[in-house]
Design a protein around this motif. Structure first.
Motif, mmCIF file in Angstrom:
data_model
loop_
_atom_site.group_PDB
_atom_site.id
_atom_site.type_symbol
_atom_site.label_atom_id
_atom_site.label_comp_id
_atom_site.label_asym_id
_atom_site.label_seq_id
_atom_site.Cartn_x
_atom_site.Cartn_y
_atom_site.Cartn_z
ATOM 1 N N ARG A 191 -2.342 -2.655 6.758
ATOM 2 C CA ARG A 191 -3.209 -1.474 6.805
ATOM 3 C C ARG A 191 -4.515 -1.835 7.495
ATOM 4 N NH1 ARG A 191 -3.058 2.067 1.551
ATOM 5 N NH2 ARG A 191 -1.038 2.535 2.510
ATOM 6 N N GLY A 220 0.798 -1.226 0.000
ATOM 7 C CA GLY A 220 0.000 0.000 0.000
ATOM 8 C C GLY A 220 0.825 1.268 0.000
ATOM 9 N N ASP A 239 0.918 -1.771 4.938
ATOM 10 C CA ASP A 239 1.037 -0.326 5.132
ATOM 11 C C ASP A 239 2.501 0.101 5.095
ATOM 12 O OD1 ASP A 239 -0.378 2.148 5.727
ATOM 13 O OD2 ASP A 239 0.862 2.120 7.543
#
Ligand code: 5GP
Length: 189
Positions: free
Chosen positions: A189, A157, A179
């Motif tokens: 995330r 991400g 994340d």
């Protein structure tokens, strides 16, 4: 997908350059039970619409694509990275920049395997900068096929591919979104 995230935490390894190594269950040795669960998850998520074909890229996408196609009961097509004597001259071709190999290569699909108007679900193991997915989307566009959605096993991400695909209106379903990597640890995330 909790089962997948658990495997990433237990068996994944973070390498320099923000690369996640998952060769013990995805990229070299394959866990077929996990892949079947991944296939079910993609098939369930995208089941509300007609899908004629699953498209991926050789080599790493093939396993999940086969499981997904098996559940959806549709053919699975993979873009080839090498030209062989058996590949028809009538093919769709596009350039893809490889994140892990730092080089640009061509991928090709025999034109006879994509018919205009077909709805294609694209799947792959990783989504990073989105080059591979935009390459496959380009092939679908050349074939006048419609992209039904994009199924990703692991999305990084913190790289722009997912955001760009979603901003372009594609329905991206990622089973684990990372994340960041924090001191060698994966933070989802
Ligand atoms: P993208 O085209 O989105 O930049 O990168 C996606 C492709 O690069 C995937 O097909 C995958 O093979 C490879 N890739 C990108 N990041 C990683 C990573 O962290 N680990 C592994 N194993 N492959 C990756």
């Amino acid at each position: 997908m909790d089962l997948l995230k658990q495997r990433i935490v237990e068996n994944g390894r973070v390498l320099p350059g923000n690369i996640l190594k998952v060769d013990s269950f995805i990229n070299h040795m394959i866990d077929p039970q996990l892949f079947m669960e991944i296939g079910k998850e993609f098939a369930t998520y995208f089941s509300g619409q007609p899908i004629d074909k699953v498209l991926t890229l050789e080599v790493s996408g093939i396993g999940v694509a086969v499981m997904t196609g098996y559940i959806l009961q549709v053919p699975v097509l993979f873009a080839k990275k090498t030209v062989s004597k058996t590949l028809s001259v009538d093919c769709y071709e596009t350039d893809v920049f490889s994140y892990t190999k730092n080089t640009t290569y061509k991928v090709r699909v025999d034109a006879k395997f994509l018919e205009a108007g077909e709805r294609v679900l694209i799947v792959d193991d990783f989504l990073a900068n989105g080059q591979a997915m935009f390459g496959l989307i380009d092939i679908c566009n050349q074939a006048k096929c419609e992209v039904a959605g994009v199924g990703i096993v692991i999305e990084k991400g913190f790289q722009p591919g997912g955001k760009q695909l979603r901003e372009n209106g594609y329905d991206v379903h990622s089973l684990a979104v990372i994340d960041r990597f924090d001191d060698g640890k994966v933070v989802f995330r």
